[in-house]
Design a protein around this motif. Structure first.
Motif, mmCIF file in Angstrom:
data_model
loop_
_atom_site.group_PDB
_atom_site.id
_atom_site.type_symbol
_atom_site.label_atom_id
_atom_site.label_comp_id
_atom_site.label_asym_id
_atom_site.label_seq_id
_atom_site.Cartn_x
_atom_site.Cartn_y
_atom_site.Cartn_z
ATOM 1 N N ALA A 89 0.714 -1.188 -0.223
ATOM 2 C CA ALA A 89 -0.204 0.375 -0.162
ATOM 3 C C ALA A 89 0.782 0.834 0.316
ATOM 4 C CB ALA A 89 -0.770 0.258 1.540
ATOM 5 N N HIS A 90 0.107 2.423 -1.069
ATOM 6 C CA HIS A 90 1.135 3.649 -1.187
ATOM 7 C C HIS A 90 1.257 4.690 0.472
ATOM 8 C CE1 HIS A 90 2.790 7.240 -2.678
ATOM 9 N NE2 HIS A 90 3.225 6.666 -3.581
ATOM 10 N N ARG A 143 7.709 0.975 5.172
ATOM 11 C CA ARG A 143 7.498 0.266 6.640
ATOM 12 C C ARG A 143 6.725 -1.135 6.103
ATOM 13 N NH1 ARG A 143 4.211 5.065 7.332
ATOM 14 N NH2 ARG A 143 4.041 5.369 5.669
ATOM 15 N N HIS A 144 6.874 -1.995 7.562
ATOM 16 C CA HIS A 144 6.442 -2.915 7.185
ATOM 17 C C HIS A 144 5.984 -3.712 9.108
ATOM 18 C CE1 HIS A 144 9.290 -4.965 9.238
ATOM 19 N NE2 HIS A 144 10.521 -4.134 9.049
ATOM 20 N N THR A 145 5.372 -4.236 8.678
ATOM 21 C CA THR A 145 4.529 -4.850 9.981
ATOM 22 C C THR A 145 3.546 -5.791 9.916
ATOM 23 O OG1 THR A 145 3.292 -4.337 12.391
ATOM 24 C CG2 THR A 145 2.140 -3.304 9.890
ATOM 25 N N THR A 146 3.158 -6.791 10.800
ATOM 26 C CA THR A 146 2.586 -7.742 10.113
ATOM 27 C C THR A 146 1.577 -8.010 11.400
ATOM 28 O OG1 THR A 146 4.761 -9.500 9.830
ATOM 29 C CG2 THR A 146 2.602 -10.742 10.523
ATOM 30 N N LEU A 153 4.063 -4.325 3.314
ATOM 31 C CA LEU A 153 4.245 -2.856 3.407
ATOM 32 C C LEU A 153 4.097 -1.898 2.504
ATOM 33 C CD1 LEU A 153 6.936 -5.820 1.073
ATOM 34 C CD2 LEU A 153 7.957 -4.874 3.305
ATOM 35 N N ILE A 154 4.798 -0.661 3.305
ATOM 36 C CA ILE A 154 3.444 0.767 2.992
ATOM 37 C C ILE A 154 4.893 1.501 2.856
ATOM 38 C CG2 ILE A 154 2.906 3.129 4.014
ATOM 39 C CD1 ILE A 154 1.779 0.335 5.882
ATOM 40 N N ASP A 158 9.314 5.901 -5.153
ATOM 41 C CA ASP A 158 10.421 5.480 -5.382
ATOM 42 C C ASP A 158 11.017 4.245 -4.756
ATOM 43 O OD1 ASP A 158 10.251 7.548 -7.044
ATOM 44 O OD2 ASP A 158 11.632 9.158 -6.163
ATOM 45 N N VAL A 159 10.566 3.824 -3.265
ATOM 46 C CA VAL A 159 10.636 2.592 -2.882
ATOM 47 C C VAL A 159 10.438 1.716 -2.970
ATOM 48 C CG1 VAL A 159 9.105 2.542 -0.793
ATOM 49 C CG2 VAL A 159 11.229 1.865 -0.175
ATOM 50 N N PHE A 160 8.836 1.187 -3.519
ATOM 51 C CA PHE A 160 8.248 0.783 -4.391
ATOM 52 C C PHE A 160 8.833 0.137 -5.787
ATOM 53 C CE2 PHE A 160 3.760 0.344 -2.230
ATOM 54 C CZ PHE A 160 4.034 -0.310 -0.943
#
Length: 179
Positions: A89-90, A143-146, A153-154, A158-160
């Motif tokens: 997600a953006h 940024r990530h979380t479970t 993955l957020i 550019d990072v995507f």
């Protein structure tokens, strides 16, 4: 790259959501919960399609990309943790992982969607991100979380794009490559 997707559109309160999934599952690709470390494994096709999905997520700020990976067939079951799905997600979308189970329950049916990704644009944006990543104070990272057996993955365009290029590279130069 041409991607065949399944599109879901629905409303929750005042918000309209657009979620896409691959039309066919990424059969030989899996992701293990990253606590304390995780493993992403995949064959050439799976990693290549994942690169395409990351590229699509980079330029689709108002779309959530859901990649079901929990029930895929994979040759490698290493790593600790349980299998998890992947959501891209953006960062401007404002997706809260705690709301994902409610959204995931609404993913039924769906309509076919075919999109094309622009590999040249993805490569340009990935290179721009790479150049800026060495600047002091650089903070544009994934940024990530479970949550709810889903790895989120957020990030930004550019990072995507940079992550898409890394997946494409891994698809072409995997551990079984002759060199």
């Amino acid at each position: 790259m041409r991607l065949r997707l399944r599109e879901f559109r629905f409303r929750t309160g005042p918000h309209e959501h657009r979620v896409v999934q691959p039309w066919q599952p990424l059969r030989h690709t899996s992701l293990r919960d990253p606590a304390p470390y995780g493993v992403l494994t995949g064959d050439h096709d799976g990693l290549n399609r994942l690169a395409g999905l990351l590229s699509f997520a980079a330029y689709s700020r108002h779309t959530v990309v859901h990649v079901p990976l929990r029930d895929t067939v994979t040759a490698h079951h290493g790593g600790c943790g349980e299998p998890v799905d992947l959501v891209l997600a953006h960062h401007t979308y404002g997706l809260r992982p705690s709301k994902w189970p409610e959204l995931r329950r609404r993913l039924a049916g769906g309509t076919p969607l075919t999109v094309r990704t622009d590999e040249a644009r993805t490569a340009r944006d990935a290179a721009a991100w790479e150049r800026r990543s060495h600047d002091s104070g650089f903070r544009d990272e994934l940024r990530h979380t479970t949550h709810a057996r889903t790895f989120f993955l957020i990030g930004s365009r550019d990072v995507f794009a940079g992550t898409a290029m890394e997946c494409a590279s891994a698809a072409g130069w995997g551990p079984r490559h002759k060199r």
